[in-house]
Scaffold this active site. Sequence first.
Site, mmCIF file in Angstrom:
data_model
loop_
_atom_site.group_PDB
_atom_site.id
_atom_site.type_symbol
_atom_site.label_atom_id
_atom_site.label_comp_id
_atom_site.label_asym_id
_atom_site.label_seq_id
_atom_site.Cartn_x
_atom_site.Cartn_y
_atom_site.Cartn_z
ATOM 1 C CB SER A 1 71.296 20.109 17.627
ATOM 2 O OG SER A 1 71.415 18.744 17.571
ATOM 3 C CG ASP B 1 69.428 15.790 10.847
ATOM 4 O OD1 ASP B 1 69.988 14.944 11.464
ATOM 5 O OD2 ASP B 1 69.279 16.800 11.533
ATOM 6 C CG HIS C 1 72.606 16.924 13.228
ATOM 7 N ND1 HIS C 1 71.157 17.264 13.523
ATOM 8 C CD2 HIS C 1 73.308 17.194 14.381
ATOM 9 C CE1 HIS C 1 71.125 17.722 14.803
ATOM 10 N NE2 HIS C 1 72.445 17.759 15.358
#
Length: 322
Positions: A169, A265, A295
């Site tokens: 991320s 995602d 995610h």
Amino acid sequence: MLNTTSPQTAPNLDPGVRDFIRITGEAYVTHGAGLEKNAVNARLVAEKVRAPWVAGGPVMFSTIEHSVPTPHGDVRIRIYNPDSAANKPAMIYIHGGGWVMFSLDTHDRIMREYAARAGICVIGVDYSLSPEARFPVALEQVVAVVRHVHEQAASLDINPDRLALGGDSAGANLSLSAALSLRDAGAGHMLRALVFNYGAFGIDLSPDDVRKYGGPDYMLTAEEMAYFWDQYLASNPDRSNPLAVPLLADLHKLPPAFLCVPQCDVLTTQSLLLDGRLRSAGVETRTLIYEGVTHSFLEAVSISGVAEKAFNDTAVWLRERL
């Protein structure tokens, strides 16, 4: 990341990942999130919510912490060593959390999984969080850690010629930007490989991803992602800075990259765009899309076979590249 609802309308998700979202969302309700009001409080809540997912997993031969000097103060690193073999390859791993939250502790199991499966040392970086420390503070800290590990490899019992850099991320964003910074400074040779897990590489989200996966039934919402960017960037010009937004960067002369991409995602298209641009720039790239996950799914490795596969795929690739 901060989902506080149960995934009622996401039948396409892997059952283990759906349970991960449900349990995590219920825990946020119990502990009381509040990111939009108080980032410090939200960090404390996130640590409690994520703690059960860190339990179990591989046992390390040793886990040692060091302090690394950077342009923005000393930064703590944690070195996970899976066995007694000397002069190992290593991956410096940058945790996610929207540049605002999470820590070495929330990502402890992720790092142990990589260390054990790939047979390498994994080095976690306790970089400074936003909004107290906005761009480029964390990036410059990560760059300093890479340089330190390379220069002090002998004392750390790490092979300086076999280093990878990766993250998830926001950590994937910082990893790519750090690789770009090192390349531009003539130090790109320090890295042999890059690992990007569901990275945030651009500010603009795909409208299709937002429609399908940007709501509360998935782990990261479009609204949360916009908030994180607002907390990370220090000024409007940063929104066009390729070291903050690496989808805007020249991607030539980077090390081989592995992209772990969840199918469901709000950031999926960003990874696919990065894959195309890396290939166009002549960068050796391995991109795998994992169906039925969203995610942060790697954190669900204790209950998700898809997460298990993703760890194994990355570990095999790291063994080959390092």
